[in-house]
Design a protein around this motif. Sequence first.
Motif, PDB file in Angstrom:
ATOM      1  N   LEU A 183      14.134  54.312  39.094  1.00 57.51           N
ATOM      2  CA  LEU A 183      14.806  55.527  38.751  1.00 57.51           C
ATOM      3  C   LEU A 183      16.063  55.690  38.953  1.00 57.51           C
ATOM      4  CD1 LEU A 183      11.882  57.600  40.460  1.00 57.51           C
ATOM      5  CD2 LEU A 183      12.604  57.682  37.873  1.00 57.51           C
ATOM      6  N   LEU A 184      16.735  54.952  40.031  1.00 58.44           N
ATOM      7  CA  LEU A 184      18.012  55.109  40.328  1.00 58.44           C
ATOM      8  C   LEU A 184      18.979  54.406  39.214  1.00 58.44           C
ATOM      9  CD1 LEU A 184      19.536  54.765  44.164  1.00 58.44           C
ATOM     10  CD2 LEU A 184      20.956  53.849  42.061  1.00 58.44           C
ATOM     11  N   LEU A 185      18.517  53.098  38.976  1.00 59.09           N
ATOM     12  CA  LEU A 185      19.363  52.200  38.158  1.00 59.09           C
ATOM     13  C   LEU A 185      19.203  52.790  36.531  1.00 59.09           C
ATOM     14  CD1 LEU A 185      18.688  48.619  39.270  1.00 59.09           C
ATOM     15  CD2 LEU A 185      20.475  50.016  39.935  1.00 59.09           C
ATOM     16  N   ASP A 186      18.024  53.421  36.442  1.00 53.43           N
ATOM     17  CA  ASP A 186      18.253  53.891  34.798  1.00 53.43           C
ATOM     18  C   ASP A 186      19.082  54.967  34.875  1.00 53.43           C
ATOM     19  OD1 ASP A 186      16.171  52.206  34.055  1.00 53.43           O
ATOM     20  OD2 ASP A 186      14.717  53.817  33.509  1.00 53.43           O
ATOM     21  N   GLY A 187      19.784  55.777  35.829  1.00 54.47           N
ATOM     22  CA  GLY A 187      20.565  56.647  35.774  1.00 54.47           C
ATOM     23  C   GLY A 187      22.145  56.354  35.614  1.00 54.47           C
ATOM     24  N   LEU A 188      22.519  54.733  35.575  1.00 50.41           N
ATOM     25  CA  LEU A 188      23.706  54.125  35.573  1.00 50.41           C
ATOM     26  C   LEU A 188      24.197  54.083  34.279  1.00 50.41           C
ATOM     27  CD1 LEU A 188      23.432  51.853  38.474  1.00 50.41           C
ATOM     28  CD2 LEU A 188      24.284  54.417  38.632  1.00 50.41           C
ATOM     29  N   PRO A 189      23.430  53.602  33.136  1.00 50.80           N
ATOM     30  CA  PRO A 189      23.854  53.300  31.691  1.00 50.80           C
ATOM     31  C   PRO A 189      24.402  54.612  31.157  1.00 50.80           C
ATOM     32  CG  PRO A 189      22.077  52.011  32.365  1.00 50.80           C
ATOM     33  CD  PRO A 189      21.889  52.919  33.345  1.00 50.80           C
ATOM     34  N   VAL A 190      25.334  54.529  30.180  1.00 55.01           N
ATOM     35  CA  VAL A 190      25.788  55.514  29.571  1.00 55.01           C
ATOM     36  C   VAL A 190      24.501  56.121  28.761  1.00 55.01           C
ATOM     37  CG1 VAL A 190      27.335  56.530  27.701  1.00 55.01           C
ATOM     38  CG2 VAL A 190      28.286  55.040  29.519  1.00 55.01           C
ATOM     39  N   THR A 191      23.883  55.295  28.095  1.00 57.61           N
ATOM     40  CA  THR A 191      22.643  55.674  27.177  1.00 57.61           C
ATOM     41  C   THR A 191      21.432  54.791  27.555  1.00 57.61           C
ATOM     42  OG1 THR A 191      23.255  54.387  25.378  1.00 57.61           O
ATOM     43  CG2 THR A 191      24.042  56.756  25.442  1.00 57.61           C
TER      44      THR A 191
END
Length: 220
Positions: A183-191
């Motif tokens: 959940l946390l890492l999915d928030g890092l990329p721009v898209t």
Amino acid sequence: MDAATSGRPLRRDAERNRRRTLHAAEELFARHGLDVTLDDVARHAGLGVGTVYRRFANKEELIEALFEEKVAALAGLAERAAAAPDPGAALIDFLTEACTRHALDHGLREISLSNRYAPARIAVVKERLVPAIRTLVARAQSAGALRADFTAEDVPVVLLMVGAAADFGQQADPQAWRRYLVLLLDGLPVTRRCATALPRPSLTEEELAAATARFSPPRR
């Protein structure tokens, strides 16, 4: 300094006791953190306290012997990722592996994220991490693969968050932290075209209540 760090060879029984001490310390530090005492280590290793103190004069020596290699491995991981061809994937891969190591090892989390225990050789190795992480973040942002407001200083907090999730869910589901890592890492990329499948279910209402009852936040 013991014979192993001074270059003098240890007798076979002395080397065996040293390895037993390190193995016991690794288990206790991973489970309970660095507040474990040398007496605790000796008891867990099935050795006399005097035997442990002959190998390690104090806990700092033991910490240095045990964690220098682990911290160096993290630094090497960051340096290799900083040179990988895909900057965005390299950052995510590094954070995934670093968070995994921290979630599974309470002692590594403390030694990496705190200066409370900072033997000299470990401090030198930790300094290698900073430029590698800055390079990782800068490359991912230049490639358009990372949100522009993420900074290298966010990385230790990300590690701390996943470690806290591991502590919180330990009794209900020791692997629950993996869900929150995704959940946390999915928030890092721009898209993101599609969300990553979560590796664990959420805690049930009963499990969450049990975890909350058992959880004791670190004292200030």
